[in-house]
Design an enzyme around this catalytic site. Structure first.
Site: not given
Length: 319
Positions: A163, A167
């Protein structure tokens, strides 16, 4: 960003008088979200609201959303586009199937990139521009493209390898586009300037957060201890206050703000004084992070010695 948080954001914009279009895949959630957005609208007799069902992991779908929004808006492109799509599947790196990394990148990075590409082509296309090069008597109101990242873009830890890089890539894209928009602002001073922003919340109280905790390792949960998630309402309110003050790289709580300052690099800081404050706090945080990282490393090492490499505590056979 969780759907509930996204709808809170759009609800806040409706409170300020905006016409709103919301986008998601699930039509049932869209209908509920549209009802929420309408509830706080400042004037329901003049404001307009619409929803579009689309899968933004496809670039063609992002283009369709922009085209349908322009048609719905009488031929005018939207003034604000807020990219909120995202979901985390926090698992240890070697325990994660390889295709998880590409699916996480599609959901958390490419949805924002595709929407940004579609809307910027609309905003900056020759058909939308006045090519006279003449500066207006008063500058037109700027347009705003807003990405939604995560504080994990600034500081990640064990369990977020699928993840956090997504970002971090989104933050790099925002910084790059922020600089590129100066090219168009200088060449076409009579056109609305495009401002690029990115929001970096920490944990959010949501269904998505609950889903994360079902797959998250016990080790990751221990490393997160003490970091209480924020409510969608708090994140929406802080994000919009920061946007209204002109910030580009935005965090939504004090601790995340400190971590951000240690990683800003060439990001816009909002003037010399803010830069000086950032420098002071980043210097202070550099000392603190030596101890924070050391403490986290020690916890991970102790975990490995006590429980092995799975990241999970052994199941109690009597349970």
């Amino acid at each position: 960003m969780a759907p509930k948080t996204a709808f809170q954001v759009h609800g806040r914009l409706a409170e300020k008088g905006a016409n709103v279009v919301i986008v998601a895949r699930n039509t049932e959630k869209l209908l509920k979200g549209l009802d929420h957005v309408k509830e706080g609208a400042s004037n329901t007799s003049t404001q307009r609201f619409q929803y579009i069902s689309a899968d933004l992991t496809s670039s063609s779908e992002a283009t369709r959303v922009v085209d349908e929004t322009i048609a719905w808006n009488g031929g005018s492109p939207p003034d604000i586009v807020w990219c909120c799509a995202g979901a985390s599947h926090p698992t240890l790196f070697v325990d994660s199937p390889v295709d998880l990394f590409s699916s996480q990148m599609q959901t958390n990075y490419f949805t924002g990139l595709y929407m940004a590409h579609a809307v910027l082509k609309s905003w900056l296309s020759p058909s939308q521009r006045d090519s006279s090069g003449t500066a207006p008597s008063s500058p037109p109101a700027p347009r705003h493209l807003i990405f939604t990242g995560s504080v994990l873009a600034f500081y990640s830890f064990a369990g977020y390898s699928p993840y956090s890089p997504c970002k971090a890539a989104l933050r790099s894209l925002a910084d790059t586009l922020s600089q590129e928009m100066n090219l168009y602002a200088a060449a076409y001073p009579s056109e609305p300037r495009v401002r690029i922003h990115a929001i970096f919340p920490a944990g959010i109280q949501s269904e998505g957060f609950d889903n994360e905790n079902r797959v998250k390792s016990d080790l990751t949960k221990q490393l997160e201890e003490g970091d209480a998630p924020q409510t969608p309402e708090a994140i929406a309110a802080k994000s919009i206050r920061s946007l209204e003050s002109g910030e580009e790289i935005i965090t939504t709580d004090f601790q995340s703000g400190l971590v951000k300052r240690s990683m800003l690099g060439g990001s816009i800081r909002g003037g010399f004084l803010n830069g000086l404050i950032d420098w002071f706090l980043a210097g202070w945080l550099a000392i603190i992070m030596v101890f924070v990282r050391g403490d986290m490393d020690k916890k991970v090492q102790n975990w490995g010695r006590q429980f092995g490499v799975s990241g999970m505590k052994p199941k109690d056979p009597s349970a």
